[in-house]
Design an enzyme around this catalytic site. Structure first.
Site, PDB file in Angstrom:
ATOM      1  N   HIS A  33      33.497  61.526  48.074  1.00  0.00           N
ATOM      2  CA  HIS A  33      34.891  60.972  48.361  1.00  0.00           C
ATOM      3  C   HIS A  33      35.251  61.685  49.781  1.00  0.00           C
ATOM      4  O   HIS A  33      34.534  62.549  50.291  1.00  0.00           O
ATOM      5  CB  HIS A  33      35.951  61.339  47.196  1.00  0.00           C
TER       6      HIS A  33
HETATM    7  P1  TYD Z   1      37.209  65.883  42.191  1.00  0.00           P
HETATM    8  O1  TYD Z   1      38.070  66.179  43.186  1.00  0.00           O
HETATM    9  O2  TYD Z   1      36.470  64.481  41.989  1.00  0.00           O
HETATM   10  O3  TYD Z   1      36.075  66.897  41.995  1.00  0.00           O
HETATM   11  P2  TYD Z   1      34.590  66.917  42.749  1.00  0.00           P
HETATM   12  O4  TYD Z   1      34.679  66.356  44.051  1.00  0.00           O
HETATM   13  O5  TYD Z   1      34.172  68.407  42.913  1.00  0.00           O
HETATM   14  O6  TYD Z   1      33.472  66.072  42.065  1.00  0.00           O
HETATM   15  O7  TYD Z   1      37.845  66.215  40.864  1.00  0.00           O
HETATM   16  C1  TYD Z   1      37.300  66.366  39.556  1.00  0.00           C
HETATM   17  C2  TYD Z   1      38.518  66.086  38.191  1.00  0.00           C
HETATM   18  O8  TYD Z   1      39.221  67.203  38.436  1.00  0.00           O
HETATM   19  C3  TYD Z   1      39.111  65.036  38.675  1.00  0.00           C
HETATM   20  O9  TYD Z   1      39.479  64.330  37.299  1.00  0.00           O
HETATM   21  C4  TYD Z   1      40.630  65.361  38.922  1.00  0.00           C
HETATM   22  C5  TYD Z   1      40.537  66.838  38.569  1.00  0.00           C
HETATM   23  N1  TYD Z   1      41.326  67.723  39.561  1.00  0.00           N
HETATM   24  C6  TYD Z   1      42.730  68.145  39.547  1.00  0.00           C
HETATM   25  O10 TYD Z   1      43.197  67.782  38.540  1.00  0.00           O
HETATM   26  N2  TYD Z   1      43.331  69.145  40.634  1.00  0.00           N
HETATM   27  C7  TYD Z   1      42.618  69.350  41.289  1.00  0.00           C
HETATM   28  O11 TYD Z   1      43.183  70.159  42.327  1.00  0.00           O
HETATM   29  C8  TYD Z   1      41.241  68.656  41.767  1.00  0.00           C
HETATM   30  C9  TYD Z   1      40.451  69.129  42.683  1.00  0.00           C
HETATM   31  C10 TYD Z   1      40.643  68.033  40.977  1.00  0.00           C
END
Ligand code: TYD
Length: 124
Positions: A33
């Site tokens: 993303h």
């Molecule tokens: P995501 O940003 O998609 O993680 P990555 O890029 O490492 O795969 O986040 C994963 C999950 O965690 C998503 O369901 C949202 C949640 N999340 C939060 O609740 N708070 C946060 O600060 C972050 C970064 C993620």
């Protein structure tokens, strides 16, 4: 060893949120993303991980394997995290609170928006 990090001086923004990613299986690739506004600094405080940063115009793969090294990722940059070592702990400092609407998760959509963004705001 102790490494301090101060918002607005060691990193180029006020730190509003901190999170860390750990216990990631070796074959898992995360991220996929971009953020519209968010800026982040990634620090692998234990172990190692590779980061792919990508725009429509260039891409680079960076190995984070040193707790004294931070990777700044500005807004509108696509990122993927992979090759987490078993003991990897990836600390993320963020300029904004969590906002689900700040994410762009579809690459084709990202490419369209980012081309415009970099041409208008930064040039190549
Ligand atoms: P995501 O940003 O998609 O993680 P990555 O890029 O490492 O795969 O986040 C994963 C999950 O965690 C998503 O369901 C949202 C949640 N999340 C939060 O609740 N708070 C946060 O600060 C972050 C970064 C993620």
């Amino acid at each position: 060893m102790l490494t301090p990090i101060e918002g607005s001086s060691d990193v180029p923004f006020d730190i509003k949120r901190v999170y860390y990613i750990y216990c990631v299986d070796k074959n898992v690739r995360r991220g996929f993303h971009s953020h519209k506004n968010l800026e982040q600094v990634l620090i692998c405080v234990n172990g190692s991980v590779k980061i792919l940063v990508k725009t429509p115009f260039e891409e680079q793969e960076i190995l984070l394997d040193n707790p004294q090294k931070g990777l700044y990722i500005g807004s509108m940059v696509w990122r993927e995290m992979f090759d987490f070592s078993d003991d990897a702990v990836l600390l993320v400092l963020a300029s904004e609170h969590y906002d689900i609407n700040d994410y762009i998760r579809n690459y084709e959509n990202y490419e369209q928006i980012a081309k415009k963004y970099f041409e208008e705001n930064v040039g190549r």
